[in-house]
Write a protein that holds these residues in place. Structure first.
Motif, PDB file in Angstrom:
ATOM      1  N   GLY A   1       0.802  -1.221   0.000  1.00  0.00           N
ATOM      2  CA  GLY A   1       0.000   0.000   0.000  1.00  0.00           C
ATOM      3  C   GLY A   1       0.830   1.264   0.000  1.00  0.00           C
ATOM      4  N   LYS A   2       2.161   1.121  -0.131  1.00  0.00           N
ATOM      5  CA  LYS A   2       3.015   2.311  -0.031  1.00  0.00           C
ATOM      6  C   LYS A   2       2.844   3.266  -1.204  1.00  0.00           C
ATOM      7  CE  LYS A   2       7.226   0.265  -1.973  1.00  0.00           C
ATOM      8  NZ  LYS A   2       6.612  -1.011  -2.389  1.00  0.00           N
ATOM      9  N   GLY A   3       2.525   2.748  -2.391  1.00  0.00           N
ATOM     10  CA  GLY A   3       2.337   3.612  -3.558  1.00  0.00           C
ATOM     11  C   GLY A   3       1.124   4.510  -3.403  1.00  0.00           C
ATOM     12  N   THR A   4       0.007   3.902  -3.032  1.00  0.00           N
ATOM     13  CA  THR A   4      -1.233   4.660  -2.822  1.00  0.00           C
ATOM     14  C   THR A   4      -1.040   5.677  -1.706  1.00  0.00           C
ATOM     15  OG1 THR A   4      -2.478   2.695  -3.460  1.00  0.00           O
ATOM     16  CG2 THR A   4      -3.707   4.429  -2.340  1.00  0.00           C
ATOM     17  N   LEU A   5      -0.400   5.243  -0.624  1.00  0.00           N
ATOM     18  CA  LEU A   5      -0.157   6.122   0.521  1.00  0.00           C
ATOM     19  C   LEU A   5       0.774   7.274   0.126  1.00  0.00           C
ATOM     20  CD1 LEU A   5      -0.507   6.691   3.549  1.00  0.00           C
ATOM     21  CD2 LEU A   5       1.470   5.194   3.960  1.00  0.00           C
ATOM     22  N   SER A   6       1.811   6.968  -0.628  1.00  0.00           N
ATOM     23  CA  SER A   6       2.781   7.999  -1.041  1.00  0.00           C
ATOM     24  C   SER A   6       2.124   9.070  -1.899  1.00  0.00           C
ATOM     25  CB  SER A   6       3.930   7.359  -1.830  1.00  0.00           C
ATOM     26  OG  SER A   6       4.600   6.418  -1.041  1.00  0.00           O
ATOM     27  N   ARG A   7       1.298   8.634  -2.844  1.00  0.00           N
ATOM     28  CA  ARG A   7       0.612   9.601  -3.719  1.00  0.00           C
ATOM     29  C   ARG A   7      -0.341  10.475  -2.902  1.00  0.00           C
ATOM     30  NH1 ARG A   7       0.763   5.002  -6.937  1.00  0.00           N
ATOM     31  NH2 ARG A   7      -1.371   4.387  -6.486  1.00  0.00           N
ATOM     32  N   ARG A   8      -1.012   9.874  -1.939  1.00  0.00           N
ATOM     33  CA  ARG A   8      -1.948  10.613  -1.086  1.00  0.00           C
ATOM     34  C   ARG A   8      -1.202  11.663  -0.257  1.00  0.00           C
ATOM     35  NH1 ARG A   8      -6.652   9.158   2.066  1.00  0.00           N
ATOM     36  NH2 ARG A   8      -7.448  11.173   2.782  1.00  0.00           N
ATOM     37  N   ILE A   9      -0.063  11.277   0.305  1.00  0.00           N
ATOM     38  CA  ILE A   9       0.746  12.203   1.110  1.00  0.00           C
ATOM     39  C   ILE A   9       1.260  13.359   0.251  1.00  0.00           C
ATOM     40  CG2 ILE A   9       2.940  12.440   2.365  1.00  0.00           C
ATOM     41  CD1 ILE A   9       2.449   9.535   3.398  1.00  0.00           C
ATOM     42  N   ALA A  10       1.787  13.024  -0.931  1.00  0.00           N
ATOM     43  CA  ALA A  10       2.325  14.057  -1.825  1.00  0.00           C
ATOM     44  C   ALA A  10       1.242  15.068  -2.190  1.00  0.00           C
ATOM     45  CB  ALA A  10       2.892  13.408  -3.089  1.00  0.00           C
ATOM     46  N   GLU A  11       0.054  14.563  -2.458  1.00  0.00           N
ATOM     47  CA  GLU A  11      -1.066  15.442  -2.830  1.00  0.00           C
ATOM     48  C   GLU A  11      -1.469  16.327  -1.652  1.00  0.00           C
ATOM     49  OE1 GLU A  11      -5.676  15.032  -4.434  1.00  0.00           O
ATOM     50  OE2 GLU A  11      -4.405  13.250  -4.360  1.00  0.00           O
ATOM     51  N   ALA A  12      -1.513  15.740  -0.463  1.00  0.00           N
ATOM     52  CA  ALA A  12      -1.946  16.481   0.732  1.00  0.00           C
ATOM     53  C   ALA A  12      -0.991  17.622   1.090  1.00  0.00           C
ATOM     54  CB  ALA A  12      -2.084  15.525   1.913  1.00  0.00           C
ATOM     55  N   TYR A  13       0.303  17.390   0.876  1.00  0.00           N
ATOM     56  CA  TYR A  13       1.297  18.399   1.264  1.00  0.00           C
ATOM     57  C   TYR A  13       1.816  19.234   0.090  1.00  0.00           C
ATOM     58  CZ  TYR A  13       1.406  16.184   5.858  1.00  0.00           C
ATOM     59  OH  TYR A  13       1.051  15.706   7.086  1.00  0.00           O
ATOM     60  N   GLY A  14       1.357  18.935  -1.120  1.00  0.00           N
ATOM     61  CA  GLY A  14       1.817  19.682  -2.285  1.00  0.00           C
ATOM     62  C   GLY A  14       3.270  19.372  -2.638  1.00  0.00           C
ATOM     63  N   PHE A  15       3.696  18.129  -2.352  1.00  0.00           N
ATOM     64  CA  PHE A  15       5.068  17.715  -2.643  1.00  0.00           C
ATOM     65  C   PHE A  15       5.133  16.936  -3.967  1.00  0.00           C
ATOM     66  CE2 PHE A  15       6.440  17.455   2.143  1.00  0.00           C
ATOM     67  CZ  PHE A  15       6.360  18.830   2.217  1.00  0.00           C
ATOM     68  N   HIS A  16       6.322  16.846  -4.518  1.00  0.00           N
ATOM     69  CA  HIS A  16       6.553  16.034  -5.725  1.00  0.00           C
ATOM     70  C   HIS A  16       6.641  14.565  -5.304  1.00  0.00           C
ATOM     71  CE1 HIS A  16       7.515  19.652  -8.051  1.00  0.00           C
ATOM     72  NE2 HIS A  16       8.156  20.059  -6.972  1.00  0.00           N
ATOM     73  N   HIS A  17       6.143  13.669  -6.153  1.00  0.00           N
ATOM     74  CA  HIS A  17       6.168  12.242  -5.820  1.00  0.00           C
ATOM     75  C   HIS A  17       6.930  11.438  -6.866  1.00  0.00           C
ATOM     76  CE1 HIS A  17       4.293   8.125  -6.212  1.00  0.00           C
ATOM     77  NE2 HIS A  17       4.865   8.083  -5.027  1.00  0.00           N
ATOM     78  N   LEU A  18       7.718  10.479  -6.391  1.00  0.00           N
ATOM     79  CA  LEU A  18       8.401   9.563  -7.304  1.00  0.00           C
ATOM     80  C   LEU A  18       8.266   8.134  -6.798  1.00  0.00           C
ATOM     81  CD1 LEU A  18      10.266   9.029  -9.756  1.00  0.00           C
ATOM     82  CD2 LEU A  18      12.222   9.305  -8.201  1.00  0.00           C
ATOM     83  N   ASP A  19       7.670   7.292  -7.641  1.00  0.00           N
ATOM     84  CA  ASP A  19       7.644   5.852  -7.391  1.00  0.00           C
ATOM     85  C   ASP A  19       8.937   5.319  -8.001  1.00  0.00           C
ATOM     86  OD1 ASP A  19       7.396   3.110  -7.600  1.00  0.00           O
ATOM     87  OD2 ASP A  19       5.333   3.134  -8.327  1.00  0.00           O
TER      88      ASP A  19
END
Length: 209
Positions: free
Chosen positions: A12-30
């Protein structure tokens, strides 16, 4: 601000990572997609998957801004990616690119297998997201069925266990929690519960910055 998220496949780390990035306005990289992109480039070019110098040269050309999750999600690409991911020179090339990405402002969320231990050991927030192999296999099975595909739970369960052995047993950058990582076991957690738990950890660190 760097948030490093590690863990095994389908935790579940991918879904969680995207959610966190969106919530904080950060860039995300899988970061797993960088290995998949390298593998797909090798497959598309008809090049061997067991030639480390060739694979490393291809890894050096991966464009992090154009990683297409849907295009790279096939089982064939995933299998090829796991073969080249054990090659030290491939890992070095991609880790360099991942570290460069991690410096983007105002912050970044990177998820993978060795973010907190190798790629960004200085990250102020490190999460290790895991779940039992049975739960992870069931999630992957349900995901395939939901997309209208055909799946065999036992085959997926076997694949998950093999992948864990390969990731945790490799000599270069094995999958393991960083010593200062916060453990999130999502076996019994919804994505919302996991997000709220992660948010509490991140907010506590942000208050000290």
């Amino acid at each position: 601000m760097i948030i490093a998220i590690d863990g095994p496949a389908a935790a579940g780390k991918g879904t969680l990572s995207r959610r966190i990035a969106e919530a904080y306005g950060f860039h995300h990289l899988d970061t797993g997609l960088t290995y998949r992109a390298t593998a797909k480039a090798l497959l598309d070019a008809g090049l061997p998957l067991d030639d480390e110098p060739v694979a490393a040269a291809m890894a050096g050309k991966v464009e992090l801004s154009s990683l297409d999750r849907d295009l790279l999600s096939s089982h064939e690409v995933g299998e090829a990616a796991s073969r080249i991911a054990v090659m030290p020179s491939v890992r070095r090339a991609l880790v360099e690119a991942q570290r460069s990405f991690s410096k983007k402002k105002p912050g970044t969320v990177l998820d993978g297998r060795d973010i907190g231990t190798v790629v960004c050991p200085e990250a102020p927030v490190k999460l290790y997201v895991t779940a039992s192999p049975e739960v992870r296999a069931r999630r992957r099975y349900d995901e395939i069925i939901a997309r209208g595909g055909v799946a065999d739970y036992e085959a997926i369960f076997s694949d998950v266990k093999k992948r864990d052995e390969r990731d945790m047993g490799r000599t270069d950058s094995p999958l393991k929690p960083a010593g200062d990582a916060h453990l999130l076991d999502t076996s019994e957690m919804s994505i919302e519960a996991a997000f709220q738990a992660a948010k509490a950890i991140i907010d506590a660190v942000l208050k000290t910055k």
